[in-house]
Motif scaffolding. Sequence first.
Motif, PDB file in Angstrom:
ATOM      1  N   ILE A  12       0.882  -1.163   0.000  1.00 43.78           N
ATOM      2  CA  ILE A  12       0.000   0.000   0.000  1.00 43.78           C
ATOM      3  C   ILE A  12       0.925   1.219   0.000  1.00 43.78           C
ATOM      4  O   ILE A  12       1.141   1.854   1.015  1.00 43.78           O
ATOM      5  N   ASP A  13       1.488   1.492  -1.162  1.00 39.81           N
ATOM      6  CA  ASP A  13       2.524   2.518  -1.270  1.00 39.81           C
ATOM      7  C   ASP A  13       2.043   3.731  -2.058  1.00 39.81           C
ATOM      8  O   ASP A  13       2.533   4.043  -3.118  1.00 39.81           O
ATOM      9  N   GLY A  14       1.066   4.404  -1.512  1.00 47.84           N
ATOM     10  CA  GLY A  14       0.550   5.610  -2.147  1.00 47.84           C
ATOM     11  C   GLY A  14      -0.962   5.611  -2.168  1.00 47.84           C
ATOM     12  O   GLY A  14      -1.607   4.598  -1.893  1.00 47.84           O
ATOM     13  N   VAL A  80      -2.737   2.843   7.563  1.00 50.57           N
ATOM     14  CA  VAL A  80      -3.586   3.459   6.550  1.00 50.57           C
ATOM     15  C   VAL A  80      -5.018   3.095   6.923  1.00 50.57           C
ATOM     16  O   VAL A  80      -5.329   1.925   7.136  1.00 50.57           O
ATOM     17  N   ILE A  81      -5.878   4.099   7.016  1.00 48.18           N
ATOM     18  CA  ILE A  81      -7.253   3.898   7.465  1.00 48.18           C
ATOM     19  C   ILE A  81      -8.200   4.241   6.320  1.00 48.18           C
ATOM     20  O   ILE A  81      -7.920   5.134   5.521  1.00 48.18           O
ATOM     21  N   ALA A  82      -9.324   3.551   6.295  1.00 48.40           N
ATOM     22  CA  ALA A  82     -10.393   3.903   5.365  1.00 48.40           C
ATOM     23  C   ALA A  82     -11.718   3.636   6.057  1.00 48.40           C
ATOM     24  O   ALA A  82     -11.836   2.703   6.843  1.00 48.40           O
ATOM     25  N   HIS A  83     -12.676   4.492   5.789  1.00 50.42           N
ATOM     26  CA  HIS A  83     -14.027   4.217   6.264  1.00 50.42           C
ATOM     27  C   HIS A  83     -15.008   4.760   5.240  1.00 50.42           C
ATOM     28  O   HIS A  83     -14.641   5.524   4.346  1.00 50.42           O
ATOM     29  N   SER A 127      -9.020  11.681   0.267  1.00 52.01           N
ATOM     30  CA  SER A 127      -7.810  11.293   0.988  1.00 52.01           C
ATOM     31  C   SER A 127      -7.392  12.436   1.903  1.00 52.01           C
ATOM     32  O   SER A 127      -7.241  13.569   1.449  1.00 52.01           O
ATOM     33  N   PHE A 128      -7.219  12.132   3.179  1.00 51.77           N
ATOM     34  CA  PHE A 128      -6.726  13.139   4.118  1.00 51.77           C
ATOM     35  C   PHE A 128      -5.376  13.668   3.650  1.00 51.77           C
ATOM     36  O   PHE A 128      -5.093  14.856   3.776  1.00 51.77           O
ATOM     37  N   ARG A 129      -4.523  12.800   3.158  1.00 51.10           N
ATOM     38  CA  ARG A 129      -3.184  13.204   2.710  1.00 51.10           C
ATOM     39  C   ARG A 129      -3.312  14.202   1.563  1.00 51.10           C
ATOM     40  O   ARG A 129      -2.676  15.254   1.578  1.00 51.10           O
TER      41      ARG A 129
END
Length: 134
Positions: A12-14, A80-83, A127-129
């Motif tokens: 999960i690189d990006g 890494v989070i997702a909801h 994406s927060f990032r």
Amino acid sequence: MRYQRAEHPLKIDGVAAAREFFAGCFADSEAGRESIWVAHVDDEARCVHLSRHDGDETGAVFPIREIITDAALHRSAGIVIAHNHPSGDARPSDSDCRATRRLATAAEAIDCAVLDHLVFAGTEWTSFRRLGLL
């Protein structure tokens, strides 16, 4: 809550890899219920642990203590989070932002970084990032 360990850890690189990874997770989830997926990665961005925390139609409890415990147990270099937002609005809520900041602070204390937090709503996602929130 469901835990899963990959036999061959996925990278999960990006943000593109994270979006694709979590889109598959949400494809197997009930769209009308909020759920939080947490991927723990090593220093090469390989997923070493994945957990799901289920909520209901109105939200899900952000399990900071459990996430940090898993990070320490699996020696995660990053999280890494997702909801999902069953409402259809992919914008992060104030509550999402507060919880992510609290998690990032707690993770930093154990030398772990929150790499991104994605919010899915139907075919939309954020994406927060990318939004500059991390």
